[in-house]
Design an enzyme around this catalytic site. Structure first.
Site, mmCIF file in Angstrom:
data_model
loop_
_atom_site.group_PDB
_atom_site.id
_atom_site.type_symbol
_atom_site.label_atom_id
_atom_site.label_comp_id
_atom_site.label_asym_id
_atom_site.label_seq_id
_atom_site.Cartn_x
_atom_site.Cartn_y
_atom_site.Cartn_z
ATOM 1 C CD GLU A 188 -31.522 10.612 16.639
ATOM 2 O OE1 GLU A 188 -30.351 10.931 16.346
ATOM 3 O OE2 GLU A 188 -31.795 9.551 17.230
ATOM 4 C CG ASN A 240 -38.415 8.936 15.762
ATOM 5 O OD1 ASN A 240 -39.324 8.813 16.590
ATOM 6 N ND2 ASN A 240 -37.319 8.204 15.795
ATOM 7 C CG HIS A 290 -33.674 5.880 23.639
ATOM 8 N ND1 HIS A 290 -33.869 4.534 23.390
ATOM 9 C CD2 HIS A 290 -33.635 6.487 22.417
ATOM 10 C CE1 HIS A 290 -33.924 4.335 22.078
ATOM 11 N NE2 HIS A 290 -33.800 5.510 21.474
ATOM 12 C CD GLU A 296 -35.682 5.338 18.100
ATOM 13 O OE1 GLU A 296 -34.606 5.285 18.746
ATOM 14 O OE2 GLU A 296 -35.776 5.912 16.992
ATOM 15 C CG ASP A 336 -34.131 1.920 25.472
ATOM 16 O OD1 ASP A 336 -34.016 3.040 25.996
ATOM 17 O OD2 ASP A 336 -33.553 1.614 24.418
#
Length: 444
Positions: A150, A191, A227, A255, A257
């Protein structure tokens, strides 16, 4: 408008889901398709049913918190490897890869680091020493490292974190070089979140990766956190993955979801199934997409409810470790593609141009037999409600989701090994995935 020679490309003749697919571990289905399917885990829970599922269903593990700076170096120069060792040992015992997460981040840093008064030179040394210690400890045992996590603001500029404010962008290059020196075999990733679609932040990441590569910085891959909100899989996800891959780096969904408003309804769970499938298809469509990691595989271990009150149910398994429709969506998407049987024709489908609400596709039929074709028909099902609005070089009709395309008088004959192509314009909303299968028949 987004254009490209092959925004969506698939070689499709027939796709089947074997009766045994539901019983085949997801990790095996993914491996057969050339990618990994991973999950983030909580190391202390890797026992009982949670541990059984984590070991059986996933080919890669990411420690959710156990490798972050505050966990492994709570005091300067004093390390606690207990949690990280537990995850790595579990993965090795179950034949799994490990994604190390993360060496340098602006969050979950120990108080001794954030509360210190450091010169830029001291801070740089603290960072590189930490990387050397952690990546060096797991040398040869971690397959991918999120070296820097990030680093960007929402507008694609450098985040003014502890690292960015003091060291500028140079800290990223130093971090990667230190990680390469500590573990030459590991794949090294940048990332970030909100970079899944083409936009300001992903453009900033794209420009950053180009600059780093031009400097000889050993960036091996870019991770896209994904996400996502229910029903909002970016239409440009595949396009975005592909443009990074074309820089010469691997890409991965790191990641994943997909959250929804609670309580979950059957309609929401059905949409979530389609969304998970769409993300998997985007990865499968890009040659350099290494894999997909779900950020927790069970709703009982998901971060979403704590950060987004009233939302949740974001993972493929429910709180009781029972598979949800999303699990079936993953399995069906990863199911083996049946190779074309020896016969007379095969079909490829490619989206050559896409824009908001519309797209252009080309379908190519090849005569795979030893005799000339005299007439042909191609059929497919539009998977997301797309509609054919105009066609050329074929008579194309659509009833509901079912599309039929037939030869015209001038292109009915196809010699052995020859091809014939037709195209069409279509409309779409939400997502624009390719058909799961196209079938062809010959004769007038």
């Amino acid at each position: 408008m987004i254009t490209g020679a092959a925004l969506l490309t698939a070689v499709l003749t027939s796709v089947t889901t074997p009766a045994s697919a539901a019983d085949t571990p997801l990790r095996d289905l993914a491996a057969a398709r050339g990618i990994y399917l991973g999950t983030a885990v909580t190391g202390g829970k890797l026992t009982g049913g949670y541990g059984d599922l984590a070991g059986a269903q996933f080919g890669s593990l990411t420690p959710g918190n156990e490798m972050k700076w505050e966990a492994v170096e709570p005091a300067r120069g004093t390390y606690d490897w207990t949690g990280a060792d537990r995850v790595v040992a579990f993965a090795e015992a179950h034949g799994q890869q490990v994604r190390g997460h993360t060496l340098v981040w602006h969050s979950q840093l120990p108080g001794w680091l954030t509360g210190g008064s450091w010169t830029p030179a001291q801070l740089r040394t603290l960072m590189t020493d930490h990387i050397t210690a952690e990546a060096g400890r797991y040398k040869g045992r971690v397959d991918h490292w999120d070296v820097v996590n990030e680093p960007l603001n929402e507008d694609g500029t450098l985040r003014p974190s502890l690292w960015g404010a003091a060291l500028g962008e140079s800290y990223i290059a130093d971090a990667f070089r230190s990680a390469r020196a500590a573990d030459p075999a590991a794949k090294l990733y940048l990332n970030d979140y909100s970079t899944d679609a083409v936009g300001a932040k992903s453009d900033g990441m794209y420009a950053l990766v180009k600059r780093l590569l031009a400097q000889g910085v050993p960036v091996d891959g870019v991770g896209f956190q994904a996400h996502l909100v229910l029903g909002q899989v970016p239409a440009s996800l595949e396009t975005n993955l592909r443009r990074f891959a074309e820089l010469g780096v691997d890409v991965a969904i790191t990641e994943l979801d997909i959250r929804m408003t609670l309580p979950a309804t059957d309609a929401e769970l059905a949409q979530q199934k389609a969304d998970y499938a769409a993300v998997l298809r985007a990865c499968l469509a890009v040659t350099r997409c290494a894999g997909v990691t779900v950020w927790g595989f069970t709703d009982s271990d998901s971060w979403i409810p704590d950060f987004f009150p009233g939302q949740g149910a974001a993972t493929p398994y429910d709180e009781n470790l029972a598979p949800k429709p999303a699990h079936a969506g993953i399995a069906e998407t990863l199911a083996p593609v049946t190779p074309p049987a020896p016969g007379v024709c095969s079909v490829t489908y490619a989206v050559s141009s896409q824009w908001t609400g519309g797209f252009t596709a080309q379908v190519t039929l090849r005569n795979t037999g030893t005799a000339p074709l005299n007439g042909w028909t191609v059929r497919w099902t539009q998977p997301a409600g797309q509609r054919v609005t105009q066609a050329w070089n074929a008579t194309v009709t659509q009833t509901g989701a079912e599309v039929t395309a037939s030869h015209l008088s001038y292109n009915a004959a196809v010699p052995p090994g020859g091809t014939v192509a037709f195209g069409f314009n279509g409309s779409w909303s939400g997502t624009n995935p390719p058909p799961a299968a196209l079938t062809c028949a010959t004769g007038t």
